[in-house]
Design a protein around this motif. Structure first.
Motif, PDB file in Angstrom:
ATOM      1  N   GLY A 167      46.425  28.212  25.284  1.00 58.48           N
ATOM      2  CA  GLY A 167      45.066  27.596  25.910  1.00 58.48           C
ATOM      3  C   GLY A 167      45.136  28.030  27.321  1.00 58.48           C
ATOM      4  O   GLY A 167      46.048  28.942  27.849  1.00 58.48           O
ATOM      5  N   GLY A 168      44.454  27.210  28.269  1.00 61.93           N
ATOM      6  CA  GLY A 168      44.410  27.308  29.764  1.00 61.93           C
ATOM      7  C   GLY A 168      45.867  27.201  30.443  1.00 61.93           C
ATOM      8  O   GLY A 168      46.114  28.276  31.107  1.00 61.93           O
ATOM      9  N   VAL A 169      46.626  26.451  29.777  1.00 54.69           N
ATOM     10  CA  VAL A 169      48.121  26.357  30.524  1.00 54.69           C
ATOM     11  C   VAL A 169      48.987  27.567  30.257  1.00 54.69           C
ATOM     12  O   VAL A 169      49.421  28.257  30.928  1.00 54.69           O
ATOM     13  CB  VAL A 169      48.830  25.292  30.258  1.00 54.69           C
ATOM     14  CG1 VAL A 169      50.125  25.107  30.675  1.00 54.69           C
ATOM     15  CG2 VAL A 169      47.778  23.907  30.977  1.00 54.69           C
ATOM     16  N   GLY A 170      48.908  27.675  28.719  1.00 50.94           N
ATOM     17  CA  GLY A 170      49.793  28.964  28.261  1.00 50.94           C
ATOM     18  C   GLY A 170      49.523  30.303  28.669  1.00 50.94           C
ATOM     19  O   GLY A 170      50.360  31.001  28.960  1.00 50.94           O
ATOM     20  N   ARG A 171      48.208  30.507  28.860  1.00 49.17           N
ATOM     21  CA  ARG A 171      47.818  31.795  29.585  1.00 49.17           C
ATOM     22  C   ARG A 171      48.104  31.992  30.912  1.00 49.17           C
ATOM     23  O   ARG A 171      48.491  33.086  31.346  1.00 49.17           O
ATOM     24  CB  ARG A 171      46.295  32.078  29.184  1.00 49.17           C
ATOM     25  CG  ARG A 171      45.846  32.329  27.684  1.00 49.17           C
ATOM     26  CD  ARG A 171      44.269  32.999  27.727  1.00 49.17           C
ATOM     27  NE  ARG A 171      43.467  32.148  28.303  1.00 49.17           N
ATOM     28  CZ  ARG A 171      42.701  31.249  27.606  1.00 49.17           C
ATOM     29  NH1 ARG A 171      42.944  30.841  26.429  1.00 49.17           N
ATOM     30  NH2 ARG A 171      41.765  30.528  28.299  1.00 49.17           N
ATOM     31  N   GLN A 172      47.654  30.762  31.667  1.00 47.59           N
ATOM     32  CA  GLN A 172      48.191  31.099  33.123  1.00 47.59           C
ATOM     33  C   GLN A 172      49.752  31.066  33.162  1.00 47.59           C
ATOM     34  O   GLN A 172      50.106  31.857  34.063  1.00 47.59           O
ATOM     35  CB  GLN A 172      47.761  29.448  33.597  1.00 47.59           C
ATOM     36  CG  GLN A 172      47.766  29.464  35.322  1.00 47.59           C
ATOM     37  CD  GLN A 172      47.208  30.687  36.049  1.00 47.59           C
ATOM     38  OE1 GLN A 172      47.582  31.374  36.439  1.00 47.59           O
ATOM     39  NE2 GLN A 172      45.772  30.515  35.863  1.00 47.59           N
TER      40      GLN A 172
ATOM     41  N   LYS B  41      42.858  35.595  23.452  1.00 50.60           N
ATOM     42  CA  LYS B  41      42.759  34.303  23.409  1.00 50.60           C
ATOM     43  C   LYS B  41      41.524  33.780  24.090  1.00 50.60           C
ATOM     44  O   LYS B  41      40.940  32.822  23.989  1.00 50.60           O
ATOM     45  CB  LYS B  41      44.002  33.448  23.782  1.00 50.60           C
ATOM     46  CG  LYS B  41      45.276  33.701  22.720  1.00 50.60           C
ATOM     47  CD  LYS B  41      44.635  33.216  21.449  1.00 50.60           C
ATOM     48  CE  LYS B  41      44.580  31.862  21.294  1.00 50.60           C
ATOM     49  NZ  LYS B  41      44.051  31.378  19.815  1.00 50.60           N
ATOM     50  N   LEU B  42      41.241  34.517  25.293  1.00 51.70           N
ATOM     51  CA  LEU B  42      40.239  34.035  26.304  1.00 51.70           C
ATOM     52  C   LEU B  42      38.929  34.302  25.501  1.00 51.70           C
ATOM     53  O   LEU B  42      37.928  33.499  25.588  1.00 51.70           O
ATOM     54  CB  LEU B  42      40.320  34.875  27.560  1.00 51.70           C
ATOM     55  CG  LEU B  42      39.068  34.382  28.616  1.00 51.70           C
ATOM     56  CD1 LEU B  42      39.234  32.851  29.246  1.00 51.70           C
ATOM     57  CD2 LEU B  42      39.220  35.233  29.946  1.00 51.70           C
ATOM     58  N   ASN B  43      38.755  35.342  24.676  1.00 52.31           N
ATOM     59  CA  ASN B  43      37.612  35.798  23.876  1.00 52.31           C
ATOM     60  C   ASN B  43      37.289  34.846  22.677  1.00 52.31           C
ATOM     61  O   ASN B  43      36.446  34.753  22.123  1.00 52.31           O
ATOM     62  CB  ASN B  43      37.590  37.109  23.431  1.00 52.31           C
ATOM     63  CG  ASN B  43      37.498  38.292  24.455  1.00 52.31           C
ATOM     64  OD1 ASN B  43      36.850  37.622  25.502  1.00 52.31           O
ATOM     65  ND2 ASN B  43      37.808  39.466  24.142  1.00 52.31           N
TER      66      ASN B  43
ATOM     67  N   ALA C  40      46.539  17.922  37.899  1.00 52.35           N
ATOM     68  CA  ALA C  40      45.985  18.525  36.726  1.00 52.35           C
ATOM     69  C   ALA C  40      45.662  20.000  37.396  1.00 52.35           C
ATOM     70  O   ALA C  40      45.984  20.425  38.265  1.00 52.35           O
ATOM     71  CB  ALA C  40      44.820  17.774  36.118  1.00 52.35           C
ATOM     72  N   GLY C  41      45.231  20.760  36.246  1.00 54.18           N
ATOM     73  CA  GLY C  41      44.888  21.980  36.506  1.00 54.18           C
ATOM     74  C   GLY C  41      45.717  23.044  35.674  1.00 54.18           C
ATOM     75  O   GLY C  41      47.162  22.849  35.939  1.00 54.18           O
ATOM     76  N   ASN C  42      45.260  24.126  35.246  1.00 56.77           N
ATOM     77  CA  ASN C  42      46.061  25.182  34.613  1.00 56.77           C
ATOM     78  C   ASN C  42      47.130  25.760  35.400  1.00 56.77           C
ATOM     79  O   ASN C  42      48.488  26.033  35.074  1.00 56.77           O
ATOM     80  CB  ASN C  42      45.233  26.238  34.282  1.00 56.77           C
ATOM     81  CG  ASN C  42      44.181  25.763  33.233  1.00 56.77           C
ATOM     82  OD1 ASN C  42      44.370  24.705  32.324  1.00 56.77           O
ATOM     83  ND2 ASN C  42      42.969  26.290  33.380  1.00 56.77           N
ATOM     84  N   ASP C  43      46.793  26.129  36.694  1.00 60.59           N
ATOM     85  CA  ASP C  43      47.560  26.715  37.751  1.00 60.59           C
ATOM     86  C   ASP C  43      48.981  25.925  38.130  1.00 60.59           C
ATOM     87  O   ASP C  43      50.093  26.418  37.750  1.00 60.59           O
ATOM     88  CB  ASP C  43      46.658  27.011  38.951  1.00 60.59           C
ATOM     89  CG  ASP C  43      47.490  28.065  39.702  1.00 60.59           C
ATOM     90  OD1 ASP C  43      48.599  28.476  39.522  1.00 60.59           O
ATOM     91  OD2 ASP C  43      47.005  28.422  40.855  1.00 60.59           O
TER      92      ASP C  43
HETATM   93  C1  LIG Z   1      41.913  25.936  32.492  1.00 58.98           C
HETATM   94  O1  LIG Z   1      41.594  26.836  31.344  1.00 58.98           O
HETATM   95  C2  LIG Z   1      40.595  26.460  30.477  1.00 58.98           C
HETATM   96  C3  LIG Z   1      40.750  27.576  29.597  1.00 58.98           C
HETATM   97  O2  LIG Z   1      40.741  28.732  29.829  1.00 58.98           O
HETATM   98  C4  LIG Z   1      39.025  26.634  31.338  1.00 58.98           C
HETATM   99  O3  LIG Z   1      38.188  26.213  30.416  1.00 58.98           O
HETATM  100  C5  LIG Z   1      39.278  25.279  32.190  1.00 58.98           C
HETATM  101  O4  LIG Z   1      38.086  25.576  33.075  1.00 58.98           O
HETATM  102  C6  LIG Z   1      40.654  25.512  33.300  1.00 58.98           C
HETATM  103  N1  LIG Z   1      40.579  24.607  33.985  1.00 58.98           N
HETATM  104  C7  LIG Z   1      40.794  24.771  35.650  1.00 58.98           C
HETATM  105  C8  LIG Z   1      40.806  23.548  36.138  1.00 58.98           C
HETATM  106  O5  LIG Z   1      40.881  25.859  36.020  1.00 58.98           O
END
Ligand SMILES: *[C@@H]1O[C@H](CO)[C@@H](O)[C@H](O)[C@H]1NC(C)=O
Ligand SMILES: NC(=O)c1ccc[n+]([C@@H]2O[C@H](COP(=O)([O-])OP(=O)(O)OC[C@H]3O[C@@H](n4cnc5c(N)ncnc54)[C@H](OP(=O)(O)O)[C@@H]3O)[C@@H](O)[C@H]2O)c1
Length: 376
Positions: free
Chosen positions: A12-17, A70-72, A355-358
């Motif tokens: 998901g957001g974290v795994g891809r990042q 996965k993004l798609n 928080a946040g993916n990054d």
């Molecule tokens: C984290 O990743 C998700 C899925 O790609 C995205 O929807 C979300 O906006 C991202 N969150 C941040 C804070 O960048």
């Protein structure tokens, strides 16, 4: 050159990042004499693994393709024609991970990285720990189920890292561990550990209606798709449980007092989310406004916090002095105040984006690098 084989659960957001961080840090890690070697990646439906986990990896072009697919919103199954890999379905994938762990555990070692949001990964994590492998978690669920699962996961403390489960990339767990291992007893933890609820509480302090603030937070992307997932306090409670257990309390989630910011009549199984936003939320404005004013007349502010002290573990709204790290908090930062023997009058304070993916993925990557000494 040290080599760390990895299997990633969750893209998901974290795994891809995390995959992107790993690729962009290649030359930095090479200078440090470390190489991260992805041998498998899975989502909720399938697992892709390198065709020979001893000699081959999923290369950077493959990882970029994983992120794109996965993004798609497509399935990892579509990768079966791309590069030298094998694909397994959901039913076989956990067994396959265990099998790889059994083989690599005896030789090079393996780090299993959990960036899923599932409680179903607990079983495989327990097994790989038994097989001599390491685990790194951003997922709170495996650490917040039964005490028996917890004891198993931490049975080899050097082989588990979970910094990103509390405060994302902030060094919360590492700081607490350093204090505990130096014999500095921690008697009180109080923290605002939800970016969403931190934002909401500081906005209502300015006199804005609770319902409007929650809707604005949703529009800003601060909340889950259903904001009740944040307002229930469950996510904060899981973080509180992880911190309590780290301090040595042997308690379960049901022992934590959790204040939900909506009543039972507005629960997700009672009314749909649209109804909650339109008709439910505004009914809560007056109650919150009165509490804000009462706190203000005492010279205090309201914060949604977890409090851990002796046998007490609570999650909910507390009235706190304006002139404290938590009282000064604005916006979506996390803040944790730690009181110990060394920090008794003025707490040690850890603050920043929680928080946040990054930042979350950066915390996971730092955890992986932190266990490099266990690999050859
Ligand atoms: C984290 O990743 C998700 C899925 O790609 C995205 O929807 C979300 O906006 C991202 N969150 C941040 C804070 O960048
Ligand atoms: N985002 C943050 O700011 C943040 C901060 C701190 C901690 N965390 C934690 O980090 C984790 C990941 O967050 P996220 O935002 O990336 O979540 P997400 O976008 O919902 O991604 C979850 C991923 O896990 C996969 N998954 C679900 N069940 C699985 C299973 N049984 N086995 C393997 N994979 C499975 C999903 O597969 P599908 O793609 O097939 O659905 C998806 O790829 C969560 O536990 C979250 O609490 C997140």
């Amino acid at each position: 050159m040290k080599s760390i084989p990895l299997i990633l659960m969750g893209c998901g957001g974290v795994g891809r990042q995390l995959l992107q961080h790993i690729v962009s840090c290649r030359s930095l890690h090479a200078k440090q004499g470390v190489r991260l070697r992805l041998v498998g990646v899975c989502d909720s439906k399938s697992l892709v693994v390198a065709s020979d986990v001893f000699t081959m990896d999923l290369d950077d072009a493959f990882l970029a393709e994983v992120c794109r697919v996965k993004l798609n919103g497509s399935s990892l199954l579509t990768l079966s024609n791309f590069g030298q890999c094998e694909v397994f379905s959901n039913t076989e994938s956990m067994e396959k991970v265990t099998e790889i762990a059994a083989r690599l555990g005896k030789s090079t070692g393996l780090a299993l990285v959990d960036c899923s949001a599932s409680s179903e990964t607990t079983g495989v994590i327990r097994k790989v720990i038994d097989l001599g492998c390491c685990v790194v978690l951003a997922n709170k669920k495996p650490l917040t189920s039964s005490m028996e699962d917890y004891d198993k996961l931490v049975s080899h403390p050097r082989r588990i890292r979970h910094e990103s489960t509390v405060g994302a990339g902030l060094p919360v767990i590492a700081s607490l561990n350093r204090m505990l291992s130096s014999g500095d007893p921690i008697h009180r933890l109080i923290g605002s550990l939800s970016g969403t609820l931190g934002y909401v509480m500081s906005e209502v302090e300015d006199g804005k209606p609770f319902s409007q603030v929650v809707k604005a937070a949703k529009a800003l992307g601060y909340t889950e798709p259903d904001p009740r997932d944040d307002l229930s306090g469950m996510d904060v409670a899981r973080k509180a449980l992880i911190l309590s257990r780290l301090l040595g309390r042997r308690i379960n989630l049901d022992r934590i007092n959790i204040e939900s910011l909506y009543p039972k009549e507005m629960a997700p199984n009672v009314i749909p989310v649209e109804d909650f936003l339109l008709n439910g939320l505004p009914l809560l404005d007056k109650g919150i406004q009165e509490r804000v004013q009462k706190a203000s007349s005492n010279g205090n502010v309201l914060r949604y916090v977890c409090v851990i002290e002796e046998s007490r573990c609570e999650v909910g709204i507390q009235e706190l002095p304006k002139n404290s790290a938590l009282g000064r908090l604005r916006g979506s930062d996390n803040v944790l105040e730690i009181y110990s023997r060394c920090y008794s009058e003025q707490p040690l304070v850890i603050q920043g984006a929680g928080a946040g993916n990054d930042t979350t993925a950066a915390g996971v990557l730092a955890d992986i690098i932190d266990i490099q000494d266990l690999f050859s």
